[in-house]
Scaffold this active site. Structure first.
Site, PDB file in Angstrom:
ATOM      1  N   ARG A 217       0.885  -1.177   0.000  1.00  0.00           N
ATOM      2  CA  ARG A 217       0.000   0.000   0.000  1.00  0.00           C
ATOM      3  C   ARG A 217       0.917   1.221   0.000  1.00  0.00           C
ATOM      4  O   ARG A 217       1.700   1.415   0.935  1.00  0.00           O
ATOM      5  CB  ARG A 217      -0.920   0.010   1.223  1.00  0.00           C
ATOM      6  CG  ARG A 217      -1.657   1.327   1.381  1.00  0.00           C
ATOM      7  CD  ARG A 217      -2.790   1.277   2.357  1.00  0.00           C
ATOM      8  NE  ARG A 217      -3.930   0.582   1.780  1.00  0.00           N
ATOM      9  CZ  ARG A 217      -5.178   0.677   2.231  1.00  0.00           C
ATOM     10  NH1 ARG A 217      -5.449   1.452   3.274  1.00  0.00           N
ATOM     11  NH2 ARG A 217      -6.169   0.009   1.667  1.00  0.00           N
TER      12      ARG A 217
ATOM     13  N   HIS B 293      -7.207   0.882  -6.608  1.00  0.00           N
ATOM     14  CA  HIS B 293      -7.436   0.024  -5.431  1.00  0.00           C
ATOM     15  C   HIS B 293      -8.132  -1.259  -5.910  1.00  0.00           C
ATOM     16  O   HIS B 293      -9.292  -1.506  -5.604  1.00  0.00           O
ATOM     17  CB  HIS B 293      -8.287   0.774  -4.401  1.00  0.00           C
ATOM     18  CG  HIS B 293      -8.313   0.153  -3.043  1.00  0.00           C
ATOM     19  ND1 HIS B 293      -7.535  -0.944  -2.685  1.00  0.00           N
ATOM     20  CD2 HIS B 293      -9.023   0.466  -1.918  1.00  0.00           C
ATOM     21  CE1 HIS B 293      -7.775  -1.262  -1.433  1.00  0.00           C
ATOM     22  NE2 HIS B 293      -8.670  -0.433  -0.952  1.00  0.00           N
TER      23      HIS B 293
ATOM     24  N   GLN C  23     -10.069  -3.866  -3.550  1.00  0.00           N
ATOM     25  CA  GLN C  23     -11.389  -3.453  -3.091  1.00  0.00           C
ATOM     26  C   GLN C  23     -12.458  -3.827  -4.118  1.00  0.00           C
ATOM     27  O   GLN C  23     -13.567  -4.231  -3.770  1.00  0.00           O
ATOM     28  CB  GLN C  23     -11.408  -1.942  -2.836  1.00  0.00           C
ATOM     29  CG  GLN C  23     -12.728  -1.434  -2.310  1.00  0.00           C
ATOM     30  CD  GLN C  23     -13.039  -1.911  -0.900  1.00  0.00           C
ATOM     31  OE1 GLN C  23     -12.185  -1.809  -0.022  1.00  0.00           O
ATOM     32  NE2 GLN C  23     -14.232  -2.431  -0.668  1.00  0.00           N
TER      33      GLN C  23
ATOM     34  N   ASP D  23     -17.014   7.483  -2.257  1.00  0.00           N
ATOM     35  CA  ASP D  23     -15.805   7.373  -1.430  1.00  0.00           C
ATOM     36  C   ASP D  23     -15.578   8.742  -0.781  1.00  0.00           C
ATOM     37  O   ASP D  23     -16.243   9.731  -1.142  1.00  0.00           O
ATOM     38  CB  ASP D  23     -14.623   6.980  -2.336  1.00  0.00           C
ATOM     39  CG  ASP D  23     -13.347   6.633  -1.577  1.00  0.00           C
ATOM     40  OD1 ASP D  23     -13.398   6.486  -0.336  1.00  0.00           O
ATOM     41  OD2 ASP D  23     -12.290   6.513  -2.237  1.00  0.00           O
TER      42      ASP D  23
ATOM     43  N   CYS E  96     -16.226   1.764   0.074  1.00  0.00           N
ATOM     44  CA  CYS E  96     -15.053   0.969   0.468  1.00  0.00           C
ATOM     45  C   CYS E  96     -14.722   1.130   1.936  1.00  0.00           C
ATOM     46  O   CYS E  96     -14.116   0.247   2.534  1.00  0.00           O
ATOM     47  CB  CYS E  96     -13.855   1.324  -0.406  1.00  0.00           C
ATOM     48  SG  CYS E  96     -13.287   3.028  -0.234  1.00  0.00           S
TER      49      CYS E  96
ATOM     50  N   ARG F  54     -13.695  -8.546   1.815  1.00  0.00           N
ATOM     51  CA  ARG F  54     -12.272  -8.340   1.546  1.00  0.00           C
ATOM     52  C   ARG F  54     -11.477  -9.597   1.932  1.00  0.00           C
ATOM     53  O   ARG F  54     -10.539  -9.991   1.239  1.00  0.00           O
ATOM     54  CB  ARG F  54     -11.736  -7.137   2.344  1.00  0.00           C
ATOM     55  CG  ARG F  54     -12.302  -5.781   1.932  1.00  0.00           C
ATOM     56  CD  ARG F  54     -11.855  -5.342   0.550  1.00  0.00           C
ATOM     57  NE  ARG F  54     -10.404  -5.334   0.398  1.00  0.00           N
ATOM     58  CZ  ARG F  54      -9.590  -4.352   0.807  1.00  0.00           C
ATOM     59  NH1 ARG F  54     -10.093  -3.274   1.367  1.00  0.00           N
ATOM     60  NH2 ARG F  54      -8.287  -4.432   0.604  1.00  0.00           N
TER      61      ARG F  54
HETATM   62  N1  NVA Z   1      -9.765   6.871  -1.792  1.00  0.00           N
HETATM   63  C1  NVA Z   1      -9.437   6.433  -0.460  1.00  0.00           C
HETATM   64  C2  NVA Z   1      -9.701   4.959  -0.309  1.00  0.00           C
HETATM   65  C3  NVA Z   1      -9.420   4.409   1.061  1.00  0.00           C
HETATM   66  C4  NVA Z   1      -9.651   2.927   1.169  1.00  0.00           C
HETATM   67  C5  NVA Z   1      -7.990   6.769  -0.152  1.00  0.00           C
HETATM   68  O1  NVA Z   1      -7.138   6.562  -1.014  1.00  0.00           O
HETATM   69  O2  NVA Z   1      -7.720   7.248   0.956  1.00  0.00           O
HETATM   70  N1   CP Z   2     -11.278  -0.039   2.149  1.00  0.00           N
HETATM   71  C1   CP Z   2     -10.015  -0.105   2.618  1.00  0.00           C
HETATM   72  O1   CP Z   2      -9.054  -0.398   1.897  1.00  0.00           O
HETATM   73  O2   CP Z   2      -9.923   0.112   3.956  1.00  0.00           O
HETATM   74  P1   CP Z   2      -8.590   0.306   4.793  1.00  0.00           P
HETATM   75  O3   CP Z   2      -7.994   1.621   4.392  1.00  0.00           O
HETATM   76  O4   CP Z   2      -9.041   0.289   6.228  1.00  0.00           O
HETATM   77  O5   CP Z   2      -7.649  -0.829   4.493  1.00  0.00           O
END
Ligand code: NVA
Ligand code: CP
Length: 306
Positions: free
Chosen positions: A105, A132, A135, A220, A260, A288
């Site tokens: 990540r 992502h 997800q 989101d 998500c 997930r």
């Molecule tokens: N768009 C959000 C998704 C989090 C799971 C981010 O990147 O923070």
């Molecule tokens: N939806 C998602 O990826 O959640 P987290 O940021 O908690 O991993």
């Protein structure tokens, strides 16, 4: 054979993605019926590199490895040499000598590609600034579980043209459904990603129009991780883009709402939307775990039919 990675949904064929969704449902049903009795990953390890925060992704990957008899290592830049400037290619080569699979990540999608190019073991994108895909495996799984085949159906993305939006666009391509992307001016998804999807994806401006007749609505946060300083400006720019129960009333009667998570009640969703029966976000989050198991199994062992 070249090492398979999962950096975007386009790394697998539509047929492989369908297999993964069905496999995730099978794995979930087996867990419900028999408990965690299937352990194909004995002595296998997953390295998890987290440069951004996570609840769902970390817990689902770590639990997936534990249920399947393997082990996961949580690696943060704060306490590994990655945070002190060791080149990512060197890290990729070193980890591939020791672990079976890697999950990352991070911020830069290009950095993730650089890592994967140097890695002799599969690399999974657990969220980058641009995509992502994990997800979306859980999201399409949830939609499929509850409504059957998603082919030809209509999903609506309301909000920022961000990493999740890009993965929804790729999902529309790979799973062959229609996607309406509805975002304020200046917050569109990347033009190349949009263009590659052809007429499966359309861009709209009015959320109340976009949701009419939809099978699924999703959104989101307005400010993603790394955009915290833009929060106030984005709150102003996204006025009118809050998804509410009244907005869902304009969609099909059996519409589903996905998010998500984490969600900001009172911003991109109304205070009470997650309590509405059309919102299936807890099932989505739980999926997930099952989707990740199917993905790791596929990357480590190939197709499994038992
Ligand atoms: N768009 C959000 C998704 C989090 C799971 C981010 O990147 O923070
Ligand atoms: N939806 C998602 O990826 O959640 P987290 O940021 O908690 O991993």
């Amino acid at each position: 054979m070249a090492t398979r990675h999962f950096l975007t949904l386009l790394d697998l064929s539509p047929e492989e993605l369908h297999y993964l969704v069905q496999r995730a449902i099978t794995i979930k049903n087996r867990l419900r019926a028999q408990g965690p009795s299937y352990a194909p990953f004995a002595n296998r390890t997953l390295a998890m590199i987290f440069e951004k925060s996570s609840t769902r992704t970390r817990v689902s990957f770590e639990t997936a490895m534990a249920h399947f008899g393997g082990h996961a290592l949580f690696l943060s830049p704060r306490d590994t040499q990655l945070g002190r400037g060791e080149p990512i290619e060197d890290t990729a080569r070193v980890l591939a000598e020791m672990v079976d699979i890697v999950m990352i990540r991070t911020f830069s999608h290009a950095g993730l590609e650089t890592y994967a190019a140097a890695s002799a073991v599969p690399v999974i994108n657990a969220l980058s600034d641009d995509y992502h895909p994990c997800q979306l495996l859980a999201d399409v799984m949830t939609w499929t579980e509850l409504r059957g085949s998603v082919r030809g159906r209509t999903a609506v993305w309301i909000g920022d043209g961000n990493n999740m939006c890009h993965s929804w666009i790729n999902a529309a391509r790979q799973f062959d459904f229609q996607l309406r992307v509805c975002c304020p001016e200046g917050y569109e998804p990347r033009q190349d990603i949009l263009a590659a999807a052809g007429d499966r994806v359309t861009l709209l401006r009015d959320p109340n129009e976009a949701v009419v007749g939809a099978d699924l609505v999703t959104t989101d946060v307005w400010a993603s991780m790394g955009q915290e300083e833009e929060q106030a400006k984005r709150e102003a720019d996204f006025a009118g883009f809050q998804v509410s129960e009244a907005m869902l009333d304009r969609a099909k009667p059996d519409v589903l709402f996905l998010h998500c998570l984490p969600a900001h009640r009172g911003e991109e969703i109304s205070e009470t939307l997650l309590d509405d029966p059309r919102a299936v976000v807890w099932q989505e989050a739980g999926n997930r775990l099952h989707a990740q198991k199917a993905l790791i199994e596929f990357l480590l062992l190939g197709r499994v039919d038992h």
